[in-house]
Design a protein around this motif. Structure first.
Motif, PDB file in Angstrom:
ATOM      1  N   ILE A 109     100.673 -29.470 -31.744  1.00  0.00           N
ATOM      2  CA  ILE A 109     100.082 -28.212 -31.271  1.00  0.00           C
ATOM      3  C   ILE A 109     100.064 -27.190 -32.412  1.00  0.00           C
ATOM      4  CG2 ILE A 109     100.375 -26.264 -29.678  1.00  0.00           C
ATOM      5  CD1 ILE A 109     101.595 -28.377 -27.695  1.00  0.00           C
ATOM      6  N   ASP A 110     101.181 -27.076 -33.114  1.00  0.00           N
ATOM      7  CA  ASP A 110     101.279 -26.122 -34.226  1.00  0.00           C
ATOM      8  C   ASP A 110     100.325 -26.462 -35.370  1.00  0.00           C
ATOM      9  OD1 ASP A 110     103.230 -24.792 -32.790  1.00  0.00           O
ATOM     10  OD2 ASP A 110     104.907 -25.688 -33.910  1.00  0.00           O
ATOM     11  N   ALA A 111      99.950 -27.731 -35.495  1.00  0.00           N
ATOM     12  CA  ALA A 111      99.056 -28.161 -36.576  1.00  0.00           C
ATOM     13  C   ALA A 111      97.602 -27.743 -36.324  1.00  0.00           C
ATOM     14  CB  ALA A 111      99.142 -29.677 -36.753  1.00  0.00           C
ATOM     15  N   ILE A 112      97.305 -27.265 -35.138  1.00  0.00           N
ATOM     16  CA  ILE A 112      95.948 -26.787 -34.826  1.00  0.00           C
ATOM     17  C   ILE A 112      95.803 -25.387 -35.408  1.00  0.00           C
ATOM     18  CG2 ILE A 112      94.314 -26.206 -32.995  1.00  0.00           C
ATOM     19  CD1 ILE A 112      95.865 -28.254 -31.217  1.00  0.00           C
ATOM     20  N   THR A 113      95.006 -25.283 -36.460  1.00  0.00           N
ATOM     21  CA  THR A 113      94.885 -23.997 -37.155  1.00  0.00           C
ATOM     22  C   THR A 113      93.444 -23.575 -37.422  1.00  0.00           C
ATOM     23  OG1 THR A 113      95.058 -25.096 -39.299  1.00  0.00           O
ATOM     24  CG2 THR A 113      97.125 -24.291 -38.311  1.00  0.00           C
ATOM     25  N   GLU A 114      92.482 -24.406 -37.060  1.00  0.00           N
ATOM     26  CA  GLU A 114      91.074 -24.105 -37.329  1.00  0.00           C
ATOM     27  C   GLU A 114      90.244 -24.277 -36.057  1.00  0.00           C
ATOM     28  OE1 GLU A 114      89.692 -23.173 -40.299  1.00  0.00           O
ATOM     29  OE2 GLU A 114      91.691 -23.152 -41.200  1.00  0.00           O
ATOM     30  N   PRO A 115      89.235 -23.424 -35.867  1.00  0.00           N
ATOM     31  CA  PRO A 115      88.306 -23.654 -34.761  1.00  0.00           C
ATOM     32  C   PRO A 115      87.651 -25.027 -34.918  1.00  0.00           C
ATOM     33  CG  PRO A 115      87.960 -21.485 -35.713  1.00  0.00           C
ATOM     34  CD  PRO A 115      88.903 -22.229 -36.627  1.00  0.00           C
ATOM     35  N   LEU A 116      87.240 -25.614 -33.813  1.00  0.00           N
ATOM     36  CA  LEU A 116      86.689 -26.966 -33.812  1.00  0.00           C
ATOM     37  C   LEU A 116      85.278 -26.965 -33.234  1.00  0.00           C
ATOM     38  CD1 LEU A 116      87.106 -30.099 -34.003  1.00  0.00           C
ATOM     39  CD2 LEU A 116      87.976 -29.957 -31.656  1.00  0.00           C
ATOM     40  N   LYS A 117      84.319 -27.482 -34.008  1.00  0.00           N
ATOM     41  CA  LYS A 117      82.963 -27.654 -33.493  1.00  0.00           C
ATOM     42  C   LYS A 117      82.935 -28.998 -32.778  1.00  0.00           C
ATOM     43  CE  LYS A 117      78.109 -27.456 -34.678  1.00  0.00           C
ATOM     44  NZ  LYS A 117      77.107 -27.250 -35.709  1.00  0.00           N
ATOM     45  N   GLU A 118      82.563 -28.988 -31.508  1.00  0.00           N
ATOM     46  CA  GLU A 118      82.602 -30.218 -30.732  1.00  0.00           C
ATOM     47  C   GLU A 118      81.468 -30.279 -29.721  1.00  0.00           C
ATOM     48  OE1 GLU A 118      86.198 -30.488 -28.372  1.00  0.00           O
ATOM     49  OE2 GLU A 118      85.979 -28.459 -27.650  1.00  0.00           O
ATOM     50  N   TYR A 119      81.284 -31.479 -29.176  1.00  0.00           N
ATOM     51  CA  TYR A 119      80.333 -31.664 -28.087  1.00  0.00           C
ATOM     52  C   TYR A 119      81.061 -31.361 -26.791  1.00  0.00           C
ATOM     53  CZ  TYR A 119      77.513 -33.913 -31.604  1.00  0.00           C
ATOM     54  OH  TYR A 119      76.788 -34.153 -32.741  1.00  0.00           O
ATOM     55  N   ARG A 120      80.377 -30.648 -25.914  1.00  0.00           N
ATOM     56  CA  ARG A 120      80.924 -30.314 -24.604  1.00  0.00           C
ATOM     57  C   ARG A 120      79.961 -30.813 -23.543  1.00  0.00           C
ATOM     58  NH1 ARG A 120      84.832 -25.977 -23.589  1.00  0.00           N
ATOM     59  NH2 ARG A 120      86.332 -26.181 -25.262  1.00  0.00           N
ATOM     60  N   TYR A 121      80.503 -30.989 -22.358  1.00  0.00           N
ATOM     61  CA  TYR A 121      79.701 -31.441 -21.232  1.00  0.00           C
ATOM     62  C   TYR A 121      80.247 -30.771 -19.981  1.00  0.00           C
ATOM     63  CZ  TYR A 121      76.731 -34.654 -18.619  1.00  0.00           C
ATOM     64  OH  TYR A 121      75.745 -35.179 -17.826  1.00  0.00           O
ATOM     65  N   THR A 122      79.361 -30.190 -19.193  1.00  0.00           N
ATOM     66  CA  THR A 122      79.746 -29.640 -17.897  1.00  0.00           C
ATOM     67  C   THR A 122      79.215 -30.597 -16.841  1.00  0.00           C
ATOM     68  OG1 THR A 122      79.626 -27.382 -18.749  1.00  0.00           O
ATOM     69  CG2 THR A 122      79.600 -27.652 -16.349  1.00  0.00           C
ATOM     70  N   ALA A 123      80.137 -31.264 -16.167  1.00  0.00           N
ATOM     71  CA  ALA A 123      79.757 -32.291 -15.185  1.00  0.00           C
ATOM     72  C   ALA A 123      79.590 -31.686 -13.797  1.00  0.00           C
ATOM     73  CB  ALA A 123      80.822 -33.380 -15.130  1.00  0.00           C
ATOM     74  N   SER A 124      78.471 -32.001 -13.161  1.00  0.00           N
ATOM     75  CA  SER A 124      78.276 -31.603 -11.760  1.00  0.00           C
ATOM     76  C   SER A 124      78.599 -32.763 -10.826  1.00  0.00           C
ATOM     77  CB  SER A 124      76.852 -31.108 -11.528  1.00  0.00           C
ATOM     78  OG  SER A 124      75.913 -32.088 -11.910  1.00  0.00           O
ATOM     79  N   GLY A 125      78.513 -33.990 -11.361  1.00  0.00           N
ATOM     80  CA  GLY A 125      78.841 -35.170 -10.560  1.00  0.00           C
ATOM     81  C   GLY A 125      79.230 -36.330 -11.451  1.00  0.00           C
ATOM     82  N   ILE A 126      80.072 -37.198 -10.917  1.00  0.00           N
ATOM     83  CA  ILE A 126      80.585 -38.334 -11.668  1.00  0.00           C
ATOM     84  C   ILE A 126      80.586 -39.581 -10.787  1.00  0.00           C
ATOM     85  CG2 ILE A 126      82.680 -39.296 -12.763  1.00  0.00           C
ATOM     86  CD1 ILE A 126      83.384 -36.391 -13.559  1.00  0.00           C
TER      87      ILE A 126
END
Length: 160
Positions: free
Chosen positions: A139-156
């Motif tokens: 957790i402490d090693a997280i020091t930079e913002p991360l560009k990532e793919y996101r998904y908002t699921a309405s159904g699975i």
């Protein structure tokens, strides 16, 4: 009397919150549906997400098929999907309206929803790492913002 009413309302709110904020009962068996559900026809493999989104900052309605790599161990409120060997996508449920069983990890699923690129702050990354019960050093090693793919699921839909 007012103190008693406030105490009663607070207790009721706590009970409702605890009851609602739980993963679904039972296993994530094949053909199980969550949220608005989904169907398999027309789903594209998650490995196509980078090409579909390119460097676009907009949102794309797309049905994808992917393997679940991780799930929120507290209540199934988020997942990480495999996009390719080096890339993942972070999934949240639309309007926090449903959760998935914790044993969905490792399963192949189809998701209906919206994909987009997102820059995740250090604080948000640390929050999710804490949810996932990662070691404090990680957790402490997280020091930079991360560009990532996101998904908002309405159904699975669980495939396997």
């Amino acid at each position: 009397m007012l103190k008693r009413l406030i105490s009663l309302m607070a207790a009721l709110l706590l009970i409702v919150t605890i009851t609602v904020a739980q993963p679904p009962k039972g296993p994530a068996n094949p053909n199980a549906k969550y949220g608005a559900g989904a169907t398999a026809p027309g789903a594209v493999d998650a490995s196509k997400l980078p090409g579909l989104l390119k460097n676009d900052t907009g949102k794309l309605a797309v049905k994808i098929q992917a393997k679940v790599l991780d799930v929120c161990p507290k209540k199934g409120c988020w997942m990480k999907l495999q996009v390719n060997d080096s890339t993942t996508a972070f999934v949240k449920m639309k309007d926090y309206g449903f959760f998935v069983p914790l044993d969905i990890k490792g399963r192949t699923i189809v998701l209906d929803g919206v994909a987009y690129q997102h820059v995740t702050s250090v604080a948000e990354q640390r929050h999710y790492a804490e949810d996932a019960k990662k070691p404090q050093a990680e957790i402490d090693a997280i020091t930079e913002p991360l560009k990532e793919y996101r998904y908002t699921a309405s159904g699975i839909l669980v495939l396997q």
